[in-house]
Scaffold this motif. Sequence first.
Motif, PDB file in Angstrom:
ATOM      1  N   GLY A  31      67.659   3.461 -67.547  1.00 28.01           N
ATOM      2  CA  GLY A  31      66.208   5.082 -67.818  1.00 28.01           C
ATOM      3  C   GLY A  31      67.140   6.078 -67.528  1.00 28.01           C
ATOM      4  O   GLY A  31      67.130   7.309 -67.796  1.00 28.01           O
ATOM      5  N   ILE A  50      60.287  -2.539 -74.683  1.00 26.52           N
ATOM      6  CA  ILE A  50      60.270  -2.723 -73.036  1.00 26.52           C
ATOM      7  C   ILE A  50      60.324  -3.727 -72.357  1.00 26.52           C
ATOM      8  O   ILE A  50      59.544  -4.715 -72.473  1.00 26.52           O
ATOM      9  CB  ILE A  50      59.544  -1.951 -72.991  1.00 26.52           C
ATOM     10  N   GLY A  53      59.575  -1.973 -65.905  1.00 22.85           N
ATOM     11  CA  GLY A  53      59.340  -0.842 -65.781  1.00 22.85           C
ATOM     12  C   GLY A  53      58.785  -0.549 -66.763  1.00 22.85           C
ATOM     13  O   GLY A  53      57.413  -1.304 -67.717  1.00 22.85           O
ATOM     14  N   SER A  54      58.078   1.743 -66.981  1.00 21.12           N
ATOM     15  CA  SER A  54      57.656   2.335 -67.599  1.00 21.12           C
ATOM     16  C   SER A  54      57.887   3.173 -68.884  1.00 21.12           C
ATOM     17  O   SER A  54      58.572   3.597 -67.739  1.00 21.12           O
ATOM     18  CB  SER A  54      56.046   2.269 -67.331  1.00 21.12           C
ATOM     19  N   VAL A  55      57.613   3.651 -70.026  1.00 14.40           N
ATOM     20  CA  VAL A  55      57.827   5.049 -70.679  1.00 14.40           C
ATOM     21  C   VAL A  55      56.344   5.515 -71.344  1.00 14.40           C
ATOM     22  O   VAL A  55      55.970   4.598 -71.646  1.00 14.40           O
ATOM     23  CB  VAL A  55      58.483   4.228 -71.523  1.00 14.40           C
ATOM     24  N   MET A  85      59.778   8.085 -67.534  1.00 14.07           N
ATOM     25  CA  MET A  85      60.190   6.734 -68.083  1.00 14.07           C
ATOM     26  C   MET A  85      60.349   6.988 -65.884  1.00 14.07           C
ATOM     27  O   MET A  85      60.337   7.571 -65.041  1.00 14.07           O
ATOM     28  CB  MET A  85      61.493   6.873 -67.682  1.00 14.07           C
ATOM     29  N   SER A  86      59.854   5.324 -65.449  1.00 16.36           N
ATOM     30  CA  SER A  86      60.319   4.952 -63.981  1.00 16.36           C
ATOM     31  C   SER A  86      61.523   4.912 -63.823  1.00 16.36           C
ATOM     32  O   SER A  86      62.108   4.432 -64.346  1.00 16.36           O
ATOM     33  CB  SER A  86      59.094   3.732 -64.334  1.00 16.36           C
ATOM     34  N   TYR A  89      62.785   1.672 -65.516  1.00 11.74           N
ATOM     35  CA  TYR A  89      63.483   1.227 -66.284  1.00 11.74           C
ATOM     36  C   TYR A  89      64.019   1.014 -67.349  1.00 11.74           C
ATOM     37  O   TYR A  89      65.025   0.921 -66.732  1.00 11.74           O
ATOM     38  CB  TYR A  89      62.495   2.319 -67.139  1.00 11.74           C
TER      39      TYR A  89
END
Length: 290
Positions: A31, A50, A53-55, A85-86, A89
């Motif tokens: 991230g 991915i 995490g997440s985006v 973004m987390s 990420y």
Amino acid sequence: MLTLRQMRQLYSGLHPEEYWEDLICCGHILGCDIETGNLEGFSLFSFLLICRGSVSIKYSDRQFTLNAGDLHVYAPGIPTEIVHMSDDYEAWNLNIDEQMVYHTPQLEHVVKVACFTVSQHPCPVLNLSGEIAERIRRLMVLVHKHILAKPTTYTKELLLTAIRLMCVELLNTQDKVVVKHHYSERHEKTFADFLQLVSQHFVKHHDLAFYAGHLNMTTTYLSRIVKQMSGHTVQHFISQALAAEATVLLKTTSMSITEIALRLNFADQASFTKFFIRMKEMSPKAFRKS
């Protein structure tokens, strides 16, 4: 649009050792390595897997969240913006120069994967199973290792083989799980050819008739295929490419707005400004200041 070479020069945070001849770039992303903002305006095909995490991305005015196992595919002219973004990420990213893709027979499947994901509107994302996601990750790692290794006579062949295998894996997965949007190979090829034509000619040609003529079909037929495949009109793709190129010129050059308008084949500054406001909800002057 920005090539991989220009992208490397523009974004100093990128690792130069992860590029092969400014045509292929592959690396592990955290991230802290990237910034939010628009991805449009790049002359490349991109695969973002991915891993953790997440985006959140914005695509065609809709926002989506991608989680571990999701693969986002970017093709030239596709409007995409990274919104958030987390903290945890983590992803793998493979970028391939657009012209290399179109002029290298071994990479024909790159276009097929991109066209498929665009056709799965509203968002160009593939949801992969854990097993397939890990397989794709390993192939990206393989590409990365070959880029970092000492060049040999077979480096290019090794890179192309790994990328081709990754795309075949993705196409095979799609063939197994997708039960809707079955298109003929002819329609898929027409759509891919259309995207390539837009990428090559959008600066000078803004009209549907030009693209239909090059593809030897009527404007109505081309419009129907593009709409069926992507959910968007022909003009949508032309306008997105023009807007992306305009943003690049406003950000990276000292050209006047009038010069940019003429460069992009608008009748005058007024018509270009009207177009830009419609696409970006602000004037070219305000965009440049921002």
